[in-house]
Design an enzyme around this catalytic site. Structure first.
Site, PDB file in Angstrom:
ATOM      1  N   ASP A  14      57.490  74.953  29.466  1.00 17.32           N
ATOM      2  CA  ASP A  14      58.740  74.716  30.214  1.00 17.32           C
ATOM      3  C   ASP A  14      59.856  74.826  29.132  1.00 17.32           C
ATOM      4  O   ASP A  14      61.045  75.686  29.084  1.00 17.32           O
ATOM      5  CB  ASP A  14      58.771  73.197  30.621  1.00 17.32           C
ATOM      6  CG  ASP A  14      58.200  73.047  32.050  1.00 17.32           C
ATOM      7  OD1 ASP A  14      57.869  74.188  32.703  1.00 17.32           O
ATOM      8  OD2 ASP A  14      58.034  71.910  32.305  1.00 17.32           O
ATOM      9  N   ARG A  94      62.241  57.752  24.774  1.00 16.76           N
ATOM     10  CA  ARG A  94      63.370  58.822  25.348  1.00 16.76           C
ATOM     11  C   ARG A  94      64.660  58.597  24.858  1.00 16.76           C
ATOM     12  O   ARG A  94      65.441  59.195  24.215  1.00 16.76           O
ATOM     13  CB  ARG A  94      63.504  58.717  26.980  1.00 16.76           C
ATOM     14  CG  ARG A  94      62.207  59.364  27.720  1.00 16.76           C
ATOM     15  CD  ARG A  94      61.687  60.448  26.913  1.00 16.76           C
ATOM     16  NE  ARG A  94      60.674  61.395  27.806  1.00 16.76           N
ATOM     17  CZ  ARG A  94      59.882  61.863  27.220  1.00 16.76           C
ATOM     18  NH1 ARG A  94      59.365  61.797  26.080  1.00 16.76           N
ATOM     19  NH2 ARG A  94      58.869  62.646  28.087  1.00 16.76           N
ATOM     20  N   ASP A 123      62.454  60.533  33.279  1.00 17.29           N
ATOM     21  CA  ASP A 123      62.821  61.182  31.982  1.00 17.29           C
ATOM     22  C   ASP A 123      64.304  61.525  31.699  1.00 17.29           C
ATOM     23  O   ASP A 123      65.135  61.286  30.915  1.00 17.29           O
ATOM     24  CB  ASP A 123      61.893  61.885  31.356  1.00 17.29           C
ATOM     25  CG  ASP A 123      60.595  61.280  30.793  1.00 17.29           C
ATOM     26  OD1 ASP A 123      60.526  60.121  30.520  1.00 17.29           O
ATOM     27  OD2 ASP A 123      59.602  61.731  31.162  1.00 17.29           O
ATOM     28  N   SER A 174      49.851  67.262  33.422  1.00 16.09           N
ATOM     29  CA  SER A 174      51.010  67.082  32.847  1.00 16.09           C
ATOM     30  C   SER A 174      50.965  66.055  31.712  1.00 16.09           C
ATOM     31  O   SER A 174      50.755  64.722  32.573  1.00 16.09           O
ATOM     32  CB  SER A 174      52.181  67.218  33.539  1.00 16.09           C
ATOM     33  OG  SER A 174      53.162  66.721  32.855  1.00 16.09           O
TER      34      SER A 174
HETATM   35  N1  ARG Z   1      55.791  57.415  34.773  1.00 15.22           N
HETATM   36  C1  ARG Z   1      55.653  57.550  33.381  1.00 15.22           C
HETATM   37  C2  ARG Z   1      57.166  56.993  33.050  1.00 15.22           C
HETATM   38  O1  ARG Z   1      58.060  57.464  33.809  1.00 15.22           O
HETATM   39  C3  ARG Z   1      55.140  58.883  32.632  1.00 15.22           C
HETATM   40  C4  ARG Z   1      56.501  59.912  32.595  1.00 15.22           C
HETATM   41  C5  ARG Z   1      55.657  61.012  31.966  1.00 15.22           C
HETATM   42  N2  ARG Z   1      56.655  61.904  31.418  1.00 15.22           N
HETATM   43  C6  ARG Z   1      56.379  63.252  31.225  1.00 15.22           C
HETATM   44  N3  ARG Z   1      57.408  63.925  30.897  1.00 15.22           N
HETATM   45  N4  ARG Z   1      55.568  63.643  31.317  1.00 15.22           N
HETATM   46  O2  ARG Z   1      57.337  56.569  32.003  1.00 15.22           O
END
Ligand code: ARG
Length: 400
Positions: A14, A94, A123, A174
């Site tokens: 990506d 993040r 995110d 992912s």
């Molecule tokens: N559900 C989790 C969260 O919101 C995992 C997110 C994973 N993020 C990713 N970019 N693969 O913290």
């Protein structure tokens, strides 16, 4: 002079496509930033890949220590589990990524920052709220939210622009990982009634393949944060890395969670968080030894709120700082040692001690030889039960 865009770059498909896309669409110079938060990837290779794709500059930042001390440690103090289960591992990274993007943008005189988050997840919220809180003048662009490229279209775009397609793109998952945990999504995992297949996991053995013998681990805490493992003082990054290996080997830390995303969607989330699972369990137990009942009951609410704020992208909100002040105050006495037993996917606390222990064997013992005057209990019961007795008596009268 060309405009500059600072991009949070993971090295995956990506964000690699993003480099080219941003260069073309905005006729801009792209500066990439990759943080090492313990995701165990080859930062050198990621840097080379970015440079090959024609970025103006690449920043490779080792943020493991900062991530551990300033993000993971507060999470331990707060026993942070979103909805009682998820140690907020991705969420914690993040705001740190956002703050580095802002730092680099300011240093490079860029007016835009970009990320590769989709429009469906948490995110995007976490990164954008944090960037805007730190520097409201920066423009944030989220191309993946708008470009509507399918996986196949992306691969096509990548081929056309000479972007190397990672071999593990064949894996149907992912993944996001850092020291505090590994999140696995997509593929069969999107069917919450199906057990996650073994190939989803990398950090943990299935409990049934874990060693036949239990393993004991002792953890020393000082003011709420881990200092030593099995009596060996360790740098915080090493300590967490070691515990991930030890607990993962015993199948500890697999989490299968029906999660409520911020934007209102329910999703099935799978995680591997061996060290987080052990440290939070041990830390909670130590708090029960040294904090009063009133502190513990109140702190549970504070802890839940803390985890929610972090999950919800509000790391930078003043309320998080306010809660930190309360939590830090409670941690002054959270010093001591906890012994845990790891066995086939389970963790059990089997012993704890502290110089601040509120446990008094002379009070607690059921032996005759005690300092507790049992006679005072009678008066206590009289008064404690008073409101209940009064209410019950009234009910009886009403019923006639
Ligand atoms: N559900 C989790 C969260 O919101 C995992 C997110 C994973 N993020 C990713 N970019 N693969 O913290």
């Amino acid at each position: 002079m060309k405009k500059k865009i600072v991009l949070a770059y993971s090295g995956g498909l990506d964000t690699s496509v993003l480099i080219k896309w941003l260069q073309q669409k905005y006729d801009a110079d792209v500066i990439t930033v990759t943080l090492d938060v313990g995701q165990k990837e080859d930062l050198k290779a990621i840097q080379e890949k970015a440079l090959k794709l024609g970025v103006l500059k690449h920043y490779s930042i080792d943020a493991k220590e900062e991530f551990t001390r300033n993000y993971v440690f507060p999470a331990i103090k707060a026993n942070a589990l979103y909805e009682g289960k998820y140690p907020v591992s991705t969420a914690l990274s993040r705001p740190l990524i956002a703050s580095k993007l802002v730092e680099v943008a300011e240093k490079e005189g860029a007016e835009m920052v970009a990320h590769g988050c989709t429009g469906k997840g948490n995110d995007q919220v976490r990164i954008e709220v944090s960037v805007k809180a730190l520097n409201p003048n920066l423009k944030v662009i989220a191309p993946v939210r708008e470009w509507n490229m399918t996986r196949d279209a992306e691969i096509e775009f990548a081929k056309r622009h000479g972007i190397p397609i990672p071999v593990d793109e064949s894996k149907p998952y992912s993944v996001d990982q850092n020291l505090w945990g590994r999140s696995i999504e997509c593929g069969i995992l999107e069917y919450p009634d199906k057990e996650p297949p073994e190939d989803a996991f990398e950090w943990t053995l299935p409990p049934e393949k874990a060693p036949e013998e239990p393993e004991y681990v002792s953890i020393k805490f000082e003011k709420g944060v881990p200092k030593a493992l099995n009596n060996k003082e360790m740098n915080p990054v090493r300590l967490i890395e070691s515990l991930n290996v030890i607990a993962g080997k015993h199948g500890v830390g697999r989490i299968d969670h029906m999660e409520d995303r911020l934007i209102g969607i329910k999703s099935r989330e799978v995680y591997e968080c061996p060290a987080a699972t052990v440290l939070i369990e041990a830390h909670k137990d130590l708090e029960k030894l040294v904090l009063t009942r009133h502190e513990i009951l109140f702190k549970q609410h504070v802890d839940a709120q803390w985890a929610f704020l972090v999950y919800a992208g509000l790391w930078m909100d003043p309320l998080k700082e306010d809660l930190d002040a309360f939590i830090d105050k409670t941690q002054e006495r959270v010093t001591g040692e906890v012994r845990v037993k790891l066995y086939k996917g389970n963790i059990q606390v089997v012993g704890r001690s502290s110089p601040y222990s509120l446990y008094d064997i002379h009070l607690a013992t059921y032996n005759i030889d005690t300092t507790f005057n049992q006679m005072s209990s009678a008066g206590f019961i009289e008064i404690w039960g008073l409101p209940t007795r009064v209410a019950r008596a009234l009910k009886k009268l009403e019923r006639g």
